[in-house]
Design an enzyme around this catalytic site. Structure first.
Site, PDB file in Angstrom:
ATOM      1  N   HIS A   1       0.822  -1.216   0.000  1.00  0.00           N
ATOM      2  CA  HIS A   1       0.000   0.000   0.000  1.00  0.00           C
ATOM      3  C   HIS A   1       0.856   1.267   0.000  1.00  0.00           C
ATOM      4  CE1 HIS A   1       0.209  -0.041   4.572  1.00  0.00           C
ATOM      5  NE2 HIS A   1       0.211   1.266   4.374  1.00  0.00           N
TER       6      HIS A   1
ATOM      7  N   ASP B   1       0.980  -7.723   2.390  1.00  0.00           N
ATOM      8  CA  ASP B   1       1.141  -6.294   2.102  1.00  0.00           C
ATOM      9  C   ASP B   1       2.626  -5.923   1.976  1.00  0.00           C
ATOM     10  OD1 ASP B   1       0.858  -3.592   1.814  1.00  0.00           O
ATOM     11  OD2 ASP B   1      -0.412  -3.305   3.571  1.00  0.00           O
TER      12      ASP B   1
ATOM     13  N   SER C   1       4.025   2.377   8.369  1.00  0.00           N
ATOM     14  CA  SER C   1       3.746   1.377   7.334  1.00  0.00           C
ATOM     15  C   SER C   1       5.012   1.076   6.554  1.00  0.00           C
ATOM     16  CB  SER C   1       2.668   1.896   6.379  1.00  0.00           C
ATOM     17  OG  SER C   1       1.424   1.963   7.022  1.00  0.00           O
TER      18      SER C   1
END
Length: 717
Positions: free
Chosen positions: A86, A222, A652
């Site tokens: 992402h 991810d 992230s």
């Protein structure tokens, strides 16, 4: 005097701003003094020097800020970068086309010549930091207004940044911490040539979609891979075919033994923003006014985008990144509302502030701290409806290109029209590039509906605070229905298409811009969003000073405690352990509830569902139990696991690192139960959701067959 000190200590004993176990986002330069003993007791086997060193290679040299908003890490001696899918989503979407849809199908470069360069993508290496608090605060005094204080500080900051950038070799940033009570400078080196190496398909990298976002159990792969390139001297350089893979100072080995419950782990990364010191009425304002508006405006924007994305593959690809960003914050803000209410966070903060107020008005410091809480509360009371108003505008600006583009570009076009021929010649190429970039992927039907519906929401829901004057005029004239207004404006606007703006460059007319209906709408929104009404100026001045004194007072009242500053996109370390989460009525597939497996991924499979349809090859590998060397001791293939690290947005893509400094996972999300984590740390429920390194390697190896990537990794068995 001793009695007074004892009373102060008792009053502040329960304050929430001290770090408890596993809480905190810590500066690397203070690890030895503040955290090392604690980390050793938990299992750390490295020295502080091996984590952060100015003179020698250390862990910090493998950690980069990715594209300005995420974290990534170097995992090979050839500059290979690992981050979240992402985080790379926008770059992947940019490189995708309907004919070569790597967003949907995935992509794996077989060699370096096949790696793909997005237009703009960079990574930032952290070089060093230092404390300049005394120097910065030495140029201010208590007689200054907040504006004078800010100006004096900014002048000193400019000097410090210039002194340390070595003639432009480095980027230097001086940042404020503890609400302006401390200052540190950070030295960075930026690399601009970053290329896509590999990405799993959406069905793996985004598995679970919006439904599973912020949820546990989770089954998402991810991750994505990029590579940093440098010039012949290993220095930053613009893209060139002759550039070579970066030779990093340090890279992370990958451990495939995995982790077990209770194992020590740490995360290094660039957490974006927390508000742990936020006053009670600020929290209440967010819960009652700001966040509900954000949630409603975001949901509307998602619905409009989804409508057109489902109808057209090209639109789906072009708007995929924006949709994902809006959807993420939509769920985040809704979760924040629910969590802050459930925790009664504002009430708890009010109790703390009551104790602070009692202390402030009973000591010799009354003149300094006595009106702090009063001033803070007065500001929030006066700005509640403005906060709601601003968030309706903000979501309009975030979801609608036509809300921002006409005004931002229009000013340059007016300047272009008023320039002489020589000046125009210099400006034209820049404007042509800006026009091409701005209208790349622009889809008129979506944009028209988006702006019309967002303006309707803004005009009808932003009550209690005067909306933008021109928008109010249009709303009154059209009974709050903006569809006809926008359609007509679009038909006549120079901002309707790239072709219209290109034609304008050949025959510029400033009045054509200022009289353009879309320009006037955009101008009205942005000017209103940026305004500070005169009646709020003095309240804001008092608030800024009082908030700084509130944080200062809390820390002075209990100086022996360890405090950490709020996150602000500077490199931090957080540490903790692998630990589970109470399931409630949720069902997990693994032996214990601190990890998930491929069995659970396949169990969620729904044919034809964009969130839960697994690729057939992944199903085949599961059915054959073809896990290679990546299975755990139970014969399962781990997918995700939980730790109790203190992270937030910006983390992230951060590496989860074991006691020996080896990568064992990749942080990518938090859990809905602790959604209030940006404001309070919940030591019982706060969790970080991570991709297991074994699942990452399994996808690269068994699913993609990208053995060329595996060959350059240092894998610890």
């Amino acid at each position: 005097m001793k009695k007074t000190i004892l009373i102060i200590a008792m009053i502040f004993a329960a304050l929430p701003f001290r770090a408890s176990a596993n809480e905190g986002m810590w500066f690397l330069m203070f690890i030895e003094r503040l955290n090392y003993r604690d980390m050793q007791k938990m299992g750390l086997q490295l020295t502080p020097e091996e984590i952060y060193s100015i003179n020698n290679n250390s862990l910090k040299d493998a950690i980069v800020q990715f594209d300005g908003g995420c974290t990534a890490e170097i995992i090979s001696d050839k500059g290979l970068v690992l981050t979240n899918h992402h985080c790379g989503y926008e770059a992947i979407a940019e490189l995708a086309t309907p004919q070569d849809d790597i967003l949907t199908n995935g992509f794996w470069a077989k060699n370096m010549s096949e790696e793909r360069k997005p237009k703009e993508l960079s990574v930032r290496f952290f070089v060093r930091m230092d404390d300049v608090t005394k120097r910065i605060l030495g140029v201010v005094n208590n007689k200054m207004s907040e504006r004078e204080r800010e100006q004096a500080i900014n002048r000193e900051i400019a000097k410090i940044e210039k002194e340390n950038n070595e003639g432009g070799k480095y980027t230097v940033s001086v940042r404020s911490f503890f609400q302006g009570n401390e200052y540190y400078y950070f030295v960075y080196q930026d690399y601009q040539d970053v290329r896509l190496v590999g990405t799993p398909p959406n069905a793996i990298g985004k598995y679970g979609g919006d439904t599973d976002n912020w949820e546990w159990p989770r089954h998402t792969g991810d991750f994505a891979l990029f590579r940093v390139y440098a010039d012949a001297n290993n220095q930053p350089a613009d893209y060139a075919p002759t550039n070579q893979p970066l030779k990093p100072k340090h890279f992370l080995p990958i451990n495939i033994k995995g982790v077990e419950k209770g194992d020590f782990t740490m995360i290094l990364g660039y957490p974006g923003r927390t508000n742990r010191w936020m006053p009670a009425e600020g929290i209440q304002q967010n819960v009652d006014y700001a966040y509900p508006a954000w949630v409603e405006g975001s949901k509307l924007g998602m619905d409009v985008m989804k409508k057109y994305m489902d109808q057209n593959d090209e639109v789906r690809i072009n708007y995929a990144s924006k949709y994902a960003q809006v959807a993420n914050y939509w769920k985040n803000r809704q979760g924040m509302i629910e969590a802050l209410k459930a925790h009664k966070t504002a009430d708890k903060k009010r109790k703390d502030e009551k104790k602070f107020d009692k202390w402030a008005n009973k000591t010799a410091q009354k003149k300094v701290y006595g009106n702090v809480i009063k001033n803070i509360n007065a500001y929030y009371k006066a700005t509640n409806t403005k906060a709601r108003h601003d968030n309706y505008i903000m979501t309009t600006l975030r979801t609608s290109n036509l809300a921002t583009l006409p005004f931002s570009m229009g000013r340059a076009l007016v300047q272009y029209a008023n320039a002489n021929e020589a000046e125009r010649a210099n400006m034209k190429s820049y404007l042509e590039e800006a026009i091409n970039d701005s209208y790349n992927g622009f889809y008129a039907p979506l944009e028209k509906e988006m702006l019309a519906r967002q303006l309707h929401l803004y005009a009808t829901k932003s009550t209690g605070y005067e909306i933008a004057p021109y928008i109010k005029t249009l709303a009154t004239k059209n009974n709050n229905d903006f569809s006809g207004v926008i359609n007509q404006a679009f038909d006549q606007s120079v901002f309707a298409s790239k072709e219209n703006l290109t034609a304008y460059l050949n025959s510029p007319n400033a009045e054509q811009i200022t009289n353009d209906e879309l320009y006037k709408i955009s101008e009205s929104l942005l000017i209103k969003y940026r305004e500070m009404p005169q009646n709020l100026v003095s309240l804001k001045e008092n608030y800024d000073k009082s908030f700084r004194l509130l944080v200062d007072g809390y820390r002075k009242a209990n100086p022996k405690k360890k405090y950490y500053p709020d996150a602000n996109s500077t490199l931090r370390l957080t540490y903790g352990k692998v630990v589970g989460l109470p399931l409630g009525n949720k069902v997990n597939d693994a032996k214990q509830n601190w990890y998930t497996t491929l069995k659970g991924t396949i169990a969620k499979h729904k044919a034809g569902d964009e969130e839960f349809e697994n690729p057939q090859k992944l199903i085949d590998l599961y059915n054959a139990k073809d896990y290679g060397v990546y299975a755990n001791m139970h014969g399962e293939l781990p997918v995700n696991f939980l730790t109790d690290h203190d992270i937030t947005g910006g983390n992230s893509g951060s590496p989860v690192i074991n006691a020996k400094g080896e990568l064992v996972g990749l942080a990518f999300d938090g859990n809905i139960e602790a959604m209030a984590g940006d404001v309070i740390f919940d030591k019982k429920l706060q969790r970080t959701i991570n991709v297991d390194a074994r699942y990452i390697l399994f996808i690269i190896d068994k699913y993609a067959g990208a053995t060329n990537i595996l060959d350059e990794l240092k894998i610890v068995k």
